[in-house]
Write a protein that holds these residues in place. Structure first.
Motif, PDB file in Angstrom:
ATOM      1  N   SER A  59       0.659  -1.096   0.447  1.00  0.00           N
ATOM      2  CA  SER A  59       0.387  -0.229  -0.234  1.00  0.00           C
ATOM      3  C   SER A  59       1.178   0.983  -0.067  1.00  0.00           C
ATOM      4  O   SER A  59       0.374   1.908  -0.564  1.00  0.00           O
ATOM      5  N   ALA A  60       1.999   1.212   0.771  1.00  0.00           N
ATOM      6  CA  ALA A  60       3.293   2.600   0.523  1.00  0.00           C
ATOM      7  C   ALA A  60       3.905   2.484  -0.867  1.00  0.00           C
ATOM      8  O   ALA A  60       3.784   4.238  -1.155  1.00  0.00           O
ATOM      9  N   ASN A  62       1.641   2.045  -3.344  1.00  0.00           N
ATOM     10  CA  ASN A  62       0.763   2.919  -4.078  1.00  0.00           C
ATOM     11  C   ASN A  62       0.127   4.028  -4.310  1.00  0.00           C
ATOM     12  O   ASN A  62       0.143   4.960  -4.745  1.00  0.00           O
ATOM     13  N   ASP A  63       0.906   4.293  -3.174  1.00  0.00           N
ATOM     14  CA  ASP A  63       0.508   5.657  -2.195  1.00  0.00           C
ATOM     15  C   ASP A  63       1.302   6.618  -2.476  1.00  0.00           C
ATOM     16  O   ASP A  63       1.301   8.084  -2.755  1.00  0.00           O
ATOM     17  N   LEU A  67       0.682   9.784  -4.720  1.00  0.00           N
ATOM     18  CA  LEU A  67       0.581  11.758  -4.473  1.00  0.00           C
ATOM     19  C   LEU A  67       1.928  11.843  -5.418  1.00  0.00           C
ATOM     20  O   LEU A  67       1.668  12.771  -5.695  1.00  0.00           O
ATOM     21  N   ALA A  87      -8.036   7.095  -5.270  1.00  0.00           N
ATOM     22  CA  ALA A  87      -6.880   6.522  -4.553  1.00  0.00           C
ATOM     23  C   ALA A  87      -7.990   6.121  -3.479  1.00  0.00           C
ATOM     24  O   ALA A  87      -8.259   5.115  -2.903  1.00  0.00           O
ATOM     25  N   THR A 100      -7.304   6.186   5.557  1.00  0.00           N
ATOM     26  CA  THR A 100      -6.459   6.618   4.293  1.00  0.00           C
ATOM     27  C   THR A 100      -7.301   8.687   3.899  1.00  0.00           C
ATOM     28  O   THR A 100      -7.322   9.155   4.150  1.00  0.00           O
ATOM     29  N   TYR A 128      -5.278  10.640   1.660  1.00  0.00           N
ATOM     30  CA  TYR A 128      -3.618  10.995   2.713  1.00  0.00           C
ATOM     31  C   TYR A 128      -2.772  11.282   1.309  1.00  0.00           C
ATOM     32  O   TYR A 128      -1.959  12.674   1.459  1.00  0.00           O
ATOM     33  N   PRO A 129      -2.689  10.434   0.906  1.00  0.00           N
ATOM     34  CA  PRO A 129      -1.602  10.860  -0.459  1.00  0.00           C
ATOM     35  C   PRO A 129      -2.069  11.647  -1.086  1.00  0.00           C
ATOM     36  O   PRO A 129      -1.488  12.176  -1.913  1.00  0.00           O
ATOM     37  N   TYR A 150       7.000  11.425   3.064  1.00  0.00           N
ATOM     38  CA  TYR A 150       5.920  10.624   3.009  1.00  0.00           C
ATOM     39  C   TYR A 150       6.039   8.813   3.579  1.00  0.00           C
ATOM     40  O   TYR A 150       5.374   8.961   4.292  1.00  0.00           O
TER      41      TYR A 150
END
Length: 223
Positions: A59-60, A62-63, A67, A87, A100, A128-129, A150
């Motif tokens: 997931s990070a 993809n964030d 972003l 997102a 998120t 969030y992102p 981030y």
């Protein structure tokens, strides 16, 4: 970019992604709590491996892609709404969605201390992102720096959760953050060159843990 501008970007990233910034990230573990309860990881090395997988393939990552898209599209309301919708749709569980969206909404509100027109271009609720990327882009912050900060904040929060869950001690937690530094640099660089075609994850255990956390009885975290 001048030294003065570069320093200002650094200071803003430090403020926005600090544990003290009022977004409530401390309340979430991204499914880590369930993974610990199920015995899927233990100790400093287990925590490091789990976080590395989330950053590199989960997931990070993809964030980071989301972003980067939001940062690039910060002046385009149509693109911002499209990536915001994407997102939100990519949240793999009810708790991941709640996390998120809550963090994104809180970030936009708190970041209002640094006025920017981009706030008026974002949808009323935003992941969030996308929130971080859009605001960073509006303030002229480079994609690699924004993504790196981030990801560092995300890793620090997971390490903090691991410490609170008894997986590692404070010194071991700091060692995990130090160990993952080269990975964060590499993923930030990759994320800064990414497009939405690069979205995708392969962390099935982490995704299942996030889903299973919804029915966990006693817990410290909201996700």
């Amino acid at each position: 970019m001048t030294k003065a501008t570069d320093m200002r970007s650094l200071l803003r990233l430090m403020a926005w992604l600090s544990p003290a910034f009022p977004v409530g990230a401390f309340a979430y573990s991204g499914g880590l709590e369930r993974a610990v309860a199920d015995g899927l990881l233990a100790g400093e090395h287990g925590l490091s491996d789990w976080i590395a997988a989330v950053v590199d393939h989960g997931s990070a990552w993809n964030d980071a892609v989301l972003l980067n898209e939001a940062l690039s599209a910060h002046a385009d309301a149509g693109r911002l709404h499209a990536v915001a919708e994407l997102a939100e749709a990519l949240a793999g569980s009810r708790e991941r969605h709640a996390e998120t969206m809550a963090l994104g909404n809180a970030f936009v509100e708190a970041a209002g201390a640094w006025p920017a027109d981009v706030v008026g271009l974002l949808p009323q609720t935003v992941a969030y992102p996308v929130a971080v990327g859009a605001v960073a882009g509006a303030h002229g912050i480079a994609a690699g720096q924004a993504i790196g900060a981030y990801l560092h904040a995300a890793v620090s929060q997971l390490v903090s959760a691991g410490i609170r869950l008894g997986v590692a001690g404070q010194r071991q937690g700091v060692a995990v953050v130090a160990e993952l530094e080269p990975l964060l640099e590499a993923v930030a660089q990759r994320g800064a060159a990414s497009t939405l075609d690069d979205l995708g994850s392969a962390t099935i255990r982490a995704d299942i843990a996030s889903l299973a956390h919804e029915i966990q009885g006693t817990r410290l975290f909201r996700s």
